[in-house]
Design an enzyme around this catalytic site. Sequence first.
Site, PDB file in Angstrom:
ATOM      1  N   ASP A   1       0.868  -1.175   0.000  1.00  0.00           N
ATOM      2  CA  ASP A   1       0.000   0.000   0.000  1.00  0.00           C
ATOM      3  C   ASP A   1       0.905   1.225   0.000  1.00  0.00           C
ATOM      4  OD1 ASP A   1      -1.647   2.126   0.646  1.00  0.00           O
ATOM      5  OD2 ASP A   1      -2.825   1.003   2.129  1.00  0.00           O
ATOM      6  N   HIS A   2       0.936   1.917  -1.107  1.00  0.00           N
ATOM      7  CA  HIS A   2       1.897   3.007  -1.244  1.00  0.00           C
ATOM      8  C   HIS A   2       1.532   4.220  -0.383  1.00  0.00           C
ATOM      9  CE1 HIS A   2       5.398   4.751  -2.760  1.00  0.00           C
ATOM     10  NE2 HIS A   2       5.203   4.691  -4.055  1.00  0.00           N
TER      11      HIS A   2
END
Length: 570
Positions: free
Chosen positions: A542-543
């Site tokens: 999850d950036h």
Amino acid sequence: MTIQIVVVPDLGGAETVEVIELGLAAGDAVAVEDSLLVLESDKATMDVPSPAAGVFKKYLVAEGATVRVGDAIAEIEVAQETDVAVASDEKVEQIAHASTAAPVAEEVTKEPISTTTVAEKPAATASQPAELMIQVPDIGSDDKVEVIEICVAVGDQVNEGDTLVILESDKATMDVPASHSGRVVKILVSEGDKLGTGDDVALFAISPQDSSATEVPAPAAAKAPTATPVQQAPVAVPEEIAAPQPVRAAITSPVEKTAPVGKTAAEVYAGPAVRMLARELGVTLADVPGSGPKGRILKDDVSHFVKQIMTGKAAGTAPQALPGGAGIPPIPAIDFSQFGAVENIKLSKIQKLTAANMQRNWLNVPHVTQFDDADITDLEEFRKALKAESEQRGIRVTPVAFLIKAIGAALQANPEFNRSLAADGEHFVQKHYVHVGMAVDTPRGLVVPVIRDVNEKGIWDISAEIAELAGKARDGKLTPAEMQGGCFTLSSLGAIGGNGFTPIVNAPEVGILGVSKSQMKPVWDGSAFIPRLMLPLALSYDHRAINGGDAGRFMTHLVKLLSDIRYLAL
Ligand code: CAO
């Protein structure tokens, strides 16, 4: 003739409710239990039934009024004396009559029906039924889980094993079955309530014919059927997604499995939020097909109905489009039968939940996937060397056990991956435990049991747990507790094949490792190509929570651990 004033009954905790439907006209004949009006709280709608047969005189409130327990709401003229309490010399009776409460004679007390169990009440006799409190069976967890559906109404005759309510944790839903046959006297829960093992659900009247045994068992001995997990989702459901589903009107008759369009208003099965949305949009709910459990109309159904009207597609004449998300245009519906023979195959509950969760995670999480290969030549050599001991112990050791152990160590060394984003968007929740979820492919769909505290366990223990949990997953025997609490997920397709794939993050976790099939590959050692067994790894993250540097360090560390498992011992 006596004028009875009907008052707002016990609201089960709600302070005020809104009057949403006034369906009678002066002079209408009413029978006992006929609905006089409909009230709505923020959690439920409830009909207020007539406490006696007679003639409806007038409402004492207007539609839209806000009322509270005890407020006078209607007048009826009853033909004969009833045995309910008379409030004053003026022969005005105030009757609290909850739609979910016991018959009229019991209602004058206004006290909630006691949760007294059958042990404290006389057992059923030929003329007098005994009462039995049905409670939540062991749900395999100390956590409270939410009631998402109430499947019975007061007055229903229910058979042993019939579902009373459906509970939903963040990973599974489960039916709470009736432990006995009987008539529902009172329902003690509302949709949205949180229940745990042993909590009261409903009070039953058990008549002798309901019980094949001569006595109704005492509660301690009462059967506590194991909650039946009916849906197992592979991913955790965040709070806002798992919000309580609407309640159906308490005294409506049992709804049909599929809600036909063109229902009467009384047959509409929808909760308050949906009713409110329909009112706002001017939609007649009776025209809307319900796609929820037992034909319940969902918000999406209302939106979809409006969309169809706006695009000029009459309901039922064209195949329904698959709903889009986040304002994305839906995938067009196509009648495939024009191209050849087709058949419709129903999705299992797990498949439906998986579809919803995957779409949610895909839309909410900005994904990045990083790839690498780990040299597992030595690991495999060591694993094969364990064969004799493995047979002796009766524990099969596959590469997956080493992967889970290595992930645990990498999570400890790279705590950014052992976090979740808090719902407030202001905090990370740093976990100080290391639980790893493992995707398991089952005939019913994908499920993710969790191996706890992997950093404290050795390869033998982890291997034994993999076998146990994967077996339970395939047999549909996982408990909700066994699918909760994961920090990170492993999805291994190594036994199946492929060079690589990009797994979808199991939010609110922030990372997932996809593992493909190991292959012998020529690896340059500085002077020559040598054959090495290489394991393809794909790390999706999850950036929002993880930056590329964090992911690079995590992956590099993981590759080092797998390529030289001596580091796992450090
Ligand atoms: N490369 C090569 N062989 C591998 C391997 C890999 N990466 N991983 C496992 N294998 C081998 C095992 O060693 C075993 O062979 P041996 O018996 O000769 O040792 C064989 O494949 C079968 O393994 P298994 O599948 O029975 O057991 P496992 O421990 O490897 O996996 C589990 C357990 C639960 C992860 C697996 O059964 C499973 O369900 N995988 C599917 C997960 C999935 O669907 N992911 C996708 C999710 S997103 O859609």
